[in-house]
Enzyme design. Sequence first.
Site, PDB file in Angstrom:
ATOM      1  N   HIS A 126       0.843  -1.194   0.000  1.00 55.05           N
ATOM      2  CA  HIS A 126       0.000   0.000   0.000  1.00 55.05           C
ATOM      3  C   HIS A 126       0.875   1.240   0.000  1.00 55.05           C
ATOM      4  O   HIS A 126       1.903   1.301   0.668  1.00 55.05           O
ATOM      5  CB  HIS A 126      -0.955   0.010   1.192  1.00 55.05           C
ATOM      6  CG  HIS A 126      -0.325  -0.367   2.489  1.00 55.05           C
ATOM      7  ND1 HIS A 126       0.005  -1.673   2.818  1.00 55.05           N
ATOM      8  CD2 HIS A 126       0.068   0.381   3.543  1.00 55.05           C
ATOM      9  CE1 HIS A 126       0.559  -1.700   4.008  1.00 55.05           C
ATOM     10  NE2 HIS A 126       0.624  -0.473   4.466  1.00 55.05           N
ATOM     11  N   HIS A 168       1.091   4.926   1.118  1.00 58.04           N
ATOM     12  CA  HIS A 168       0.494   5.928   2.007  1.00 58.04           C
ATOM     13  C   HIS A 168       0.581   7.301   1.345  1.00 58.04           C
ATOM     14  O   HIS A 168       1.646   7.681   0.838  1.00 58.04           O
ATOM     15  CB  HIS A 168       1.278   6.025   3.318  1.00 58.04           C
ATOM     16  CG  HIS A 168       1.208   4.830   4.211  1.00 58.04           C
ATOM     17  ND1 HIS A 168       0.301   4.729   5.256  1.00 58.04           N
ATOM     18  CD2 HIS A 168       1.937   3.694   4.251  1.00 58.04           C
ATOM     19  CE1 HIS A 168       0.505   3.576   5.892  1.00 58.04           C
ATOM     20  NE2 HIS A 168       1.494   2.932   5.301  1.00 58.04           N
TER      21      HIS A 168
HETATM   22  P1  5GP Z   1       1.613  -0.171   7.358  1.00 53.41           P
HETATM   23  O1  5GP Z   1       2.066  -0.010   8.776  1.00 53.41           O
HETATM   24  O2  5GP Z   1       1.429  -1.631   7.000  1.00 53.41           O
HETATM   25  O3  5GP Z   1       2.466   0.558   6.352  1.00 53.41           O
HETATM   26  O4  5GP Z   1       0.215   0.539   7.255  1.00 53.41           O
HETATM   27  C1  5GP Z   1      -0.998  -0.122   7.415  1.00 53.41           C
HETATM   28  C2  5GP Z   1      -2.063   0.943   7.482  1.00 53.41           C
HETATM   29  O5  5GP Z   1      -3.305   0.320   7.268  1.00 53.41           O
HETATM   30  C3  5GP Z   1      -2.120   1.641   8.835  1.00 53.41           C
HETATM   31  O6  5GP Z   1      -1.952   3.031   8.646  1.00 53.41           O
HETATM   32  C4  5GP Z   1      -3.493   1.269   9.365  1.00 53.41           C
HETATM   33  O7  5GP Z   1      -4.115   2.320  10.055  1.00 53.41           O
HETATM   34  C5  5GP Z   1      -4.249   0.911   8.100  1.00 53.41           C
HETATM   35  N1  5GP Z   1      -5.300  -0.081   8.297  1.00 53.41           N
HETATM   36  C6  5GP Z   1      -5.165  -1.265   8.945  1.00 53.41           C
HETATM   37  N2  5GP Z   1      -6.352  -1.931   8.919  1.00 53.41           N
HETATM   38  C7  5GP Z   1      -7.224  -1.146   8.220  1.00 53.41           C
HETATM   39  C8  5GP Z   1      -8.597  -1.294   7.874  1.00 53.41           C
HETATM   40  O8  5GP Z   1      -9.264  -2.287   8.202  1.00 53.41           O
HETATM   41  N3  5GP Z   1      -9.170  -0.285   7.178  1.00 53.41           N
HETATM   42  C9  5GP Z   1      -8.448   0.825   6.791  1.00 53.41           C
HETATM   43  N4  5GP Z   1      -9.109   1.767   6.099  1.00 53.41           N
HETATM   44  N5  5GP Z   1      -7.156   0.991   7.107  1.00 53.41           N
HETATM   45  C10 5GP Z   1      -6.551   0.022   7.818  1.00 53.41           C
END
Ligand code: 5GP
Length: 142
Positions: free
Chosen positions: A105, A107
Amino acid sequence: MPDHPTDPDCIFCKIIAGQIPSFKIYEDEAVFAFLDIGPLTHGHALVIPKAHHATVMTIPPETLAAAAARVPTLAKALLAATGAPACHVLINNGEEALQSVHHLHIHIIPRSSDDGFTIPWKTTPLDKQSAPALVQQIRARL
Ligand code: 5GP
Ligand code: ZN
């Protein structure tokens, strides 16, 4: 069945499939974008390829390119909607790099001077003694 890889246990695959609700801001044949459930700043959004791949180390380049190609338009819309003048665009790859959801993903994190969000971005001087050997080691693997 979609013609791209999916993971039935992946929360983002479930969001794409509509099995888990999200605040969707964009969707096309290859890409999905939605508001982050835990925004670091107002308007924090995620842009994801519909294909399930974990990191930039494992995703096909053209799949990443399709998601990245949507970022300029989405970032401009996010900044226009939130009034933020700047943003971070970043991908965490691997748990040591803070990745918690293992579906790649991108950001988009809008930034304003008064948003209270900080990243401890403490640079160090590049070691020019060892840099040539490092460059050689990297180039040998390309
Ligand atoms: P990472 O730490 O993997 O780069 O970011 C994962 C992101 O996904 C986090 O910012 C977290 O808030 C978001 N996230 C996790 N679960 C969900 C979800 O069920 N729905 C949405 N909209 N965001 C999520
Ligand atoms: Zn997934």
